[in-house]
Design a protein around this motif. Sequence first.
Motif, PDB file in Angstrom:
ATOM      1  N   LEU A 342       0.830  -1.324   0.043  1.00  0.00           N
ATOM      2  CA  LEU A 342       0.061   0.018  -0.046  1.00  0.00           C
ATOM      3  C   LEU A 342       0.807   1.202   0.062  1.00  0.00           C
ATOM      4  CD1 LEU A 342      -2.778  -0.980   2.542  1.00  0.00           C
ATOM      5  CD2 LEU A 342      -3.084  -0.490  -0.063  1.00  0.00           C
ATOM      6  N   ALA A 343       1.921   1.367   0.569  1.00  0.00           N
ATOM      7  CA  ALA A 343       2.997   2.609   0.825  1.00  0.00           C
ATOM      8  C   ALA A 343       3.648   2.584  -0.482  1.00  0.00           C
ATOM      9  CB  ALA A 343       4.047   2.190   1.805  1.00  0.00           C
ATOM     10  N   GLU A 344       3.785   1.544  -1.329  1.00  0.00           N
ATOM     11  CA  GLU A 344       4.523   1.604  -2.679  1.00  0.00           C
ATOM     12  C   GLU A 344       3.605   2.007  -3.525  1.00  0.00           C
ATOM     13  OE1 GLU A 344       7.231   1.522  -5.382  1.00  0.00           O
ATOM     14  OE2 GLU A 344       7.748   1.114  -3.393  1.00  0.00           O
ATOM     15  N   ALA A 345       2.107   1.733  -3.637  1.00  0.00           N
ATOM     16  CA  ALA A 345       1.060   2.089  -4.405  1.00  0.00           C
ATOM     17  C   ALA A 345       0.787   3.725  -4.293  1.00  0.00           C
ATOM     18  CB  ALA A 345      -0.112   1.331  -4.262  1.00  0.00           C
ATOM     19  N   GLU A 346       0.831   4.245  -3.010  1.00  0.00           N
ATOM     20  CA  GLU A 346       0.934   5.497  -2.844  1.00  0.00           C
ATOM     21  C   GLU A 346       1.888   6.457  -3.210  1.00  0.00           C
ATOM     22  OE1 GLU A 346      -0.160   8.195   1.238  1.00  0.00           O
ATOM     23  OE2 GLU A 346       1.393   6.567   1.503  1.00  0.00           O
TER      24      GLU A 346
END
Length: 610
Positions: A342-346
């Motif tokens: 999720l942090a990467e997709a953000e």
Amino acid sequence: MAPRLRNIAIIAHVDHGKTTLIDSIMKQSGMFRDNQQVSERLMDSGDLEKERGITILAKPTSIEWQDADGQDIRINIIDTPGHADFGGEVERVLHMADGVILLTDAAEGPMPQTKFVLGKALAQGLKPIVIINKIDRSDARPEAVVDEVFDLFVALDANDDQLDFPILYASGRDGWCVRDLADPRENLSPLLELILDHVSAPNLPEDKPFAMLATLLDKDPFLGRCLTGRVVQGIARVNDTVAAINLDGKTVEQGRLTKLLRFEGTERVPVDIAHAGDIICIAGLAKASVADTIGAPGLDAPVASTPIDPPTMSVTIMVNDSPLAGREGKKVTSTMIRERLLAEAETNVAITFNESAGKDAFEIGGRGELQLGVLIETMRREGFEMTVSRPQVLLRHENGQKLEPIEEVIIDVDDDYSSTVIDSLNRRKAEMIDMRQAGAGKTRLTFHAPSRGLIGYQSRFLTETRGTGVLNRLFHEYAPYRGDIQGRRNGALISNDQGEAVAYALFNLQDRGVMFIDPQQAVYQGMIIGEHSRDNDLEVNVLKGKKLTNVRASGSDEAVTLTPPRRMSLEDMMAYINEDEYLEVTPLSLRLRKIFLLAHERKKHARSAS
């Protein structure tokens, strides 16, 4: 008073010399002491970037240069990735620039990614400067490359202003450029003077409320979340109260600008004030993210964000459930993997995130195998353990028709191997568009090929061309599904027990196929330890030791001589596996395995599938 500014991005195909040119610009601008030790490719700061020799993340920097009147002008330069898989990085940073430098190799000419990044830059109305780089190559053909670049501009519907582009000839590595090939080759002054003359200064209103579009997001151990972007209007000061609003116009959060930072060389320098047109980094906000607008509290309309092309390929990432799970990594739970993805997709706008109903499997969409491979390799180095599926292309359904992504593939290959490459790509449902002589015994082939047919083709291509071929690919369009494509022809050698592989057993199995493991390496039931020489899977015992007796005879005792195992990179392994196989990724090991580890489960599943 507003600073005297120029904002410019450097765009090019991979390995055409963008980062090396920026190195030379920074050295000649007086940024370093004469006796200072400076490493190569300064802008490639990540470990993976340095190891692979490619730029993965777009990064800004700035230099000071004097104009004809002797006044200092700051030039913000944005280094961009050249690989097609990281095209999303290029798309989102172009709106921060007022002009672009298009770098083209003097021998290779315009390549697929040159076309992609130039098309994006022209669509945003940016004024280009064309540099024919690596002019000192023995096979350089600058006049022909200039004609090819002009034809590319015309094909991309450039307007009259953009077609009137200035041309420089350069060697970024040696640190010189000239307007004419007959001029003396001294330094990069002609380029920097041309930037000041050709690229206009930002003409943005300072009397309006402060607004900035967040383009890049990273984390600082001392400052927390740092958002980088261009100030599109107004003035920002340290400790100003700001609000973050998303693309729908809803307020995400309110906060204070605890730090304003400007880019100088490879460092971020604190400043007290930022004017319209400047590229800055801000700290102090906890929730604001990429594509949000940071502005004065009264701001109600968000700044328009450039839409990013959708992903074309995906992999499924799951918890590692093999018998050897948890021995090497510290981060093994689905919750940890989910939070990291999720942090990467953000932060990475070119990646999409979806999860299964049970929240134990996560589908990550990206532009290609390299982008997905870099993400998994980064997580692996952070201590994660996970199981990864074979990459799948993302199909579309329109008007009752199934569509699949098609890529434009440009191949430079020795004449002797061109027929082999054509035959191999024809089997993968590719359609040849162009074939021409490139000189020096080389042929340039252009294909339109389905993305799923190119998964895993790179290693086979290097084998077919004896390592001399160069393959470049770029997303072209979605087109009707072209039918089934034959996958891997050979079966797998599968371990039938758990333990440590024995050299004697591997020696006796060498006739069965190619090994992937070394002696003394841990194996488990259902793990793939090699490639079978035939098309069926074969279970083998790699734990079988030699039966020892007291009798020795030189005639019957054979020396154990092992052929070195085949070594594959992470991307090679992702492309190698079939639909019924997984890749197990841990910080120290990469292992191939069957989805169903037990033989009777595999047979049961095969019967139900048929």
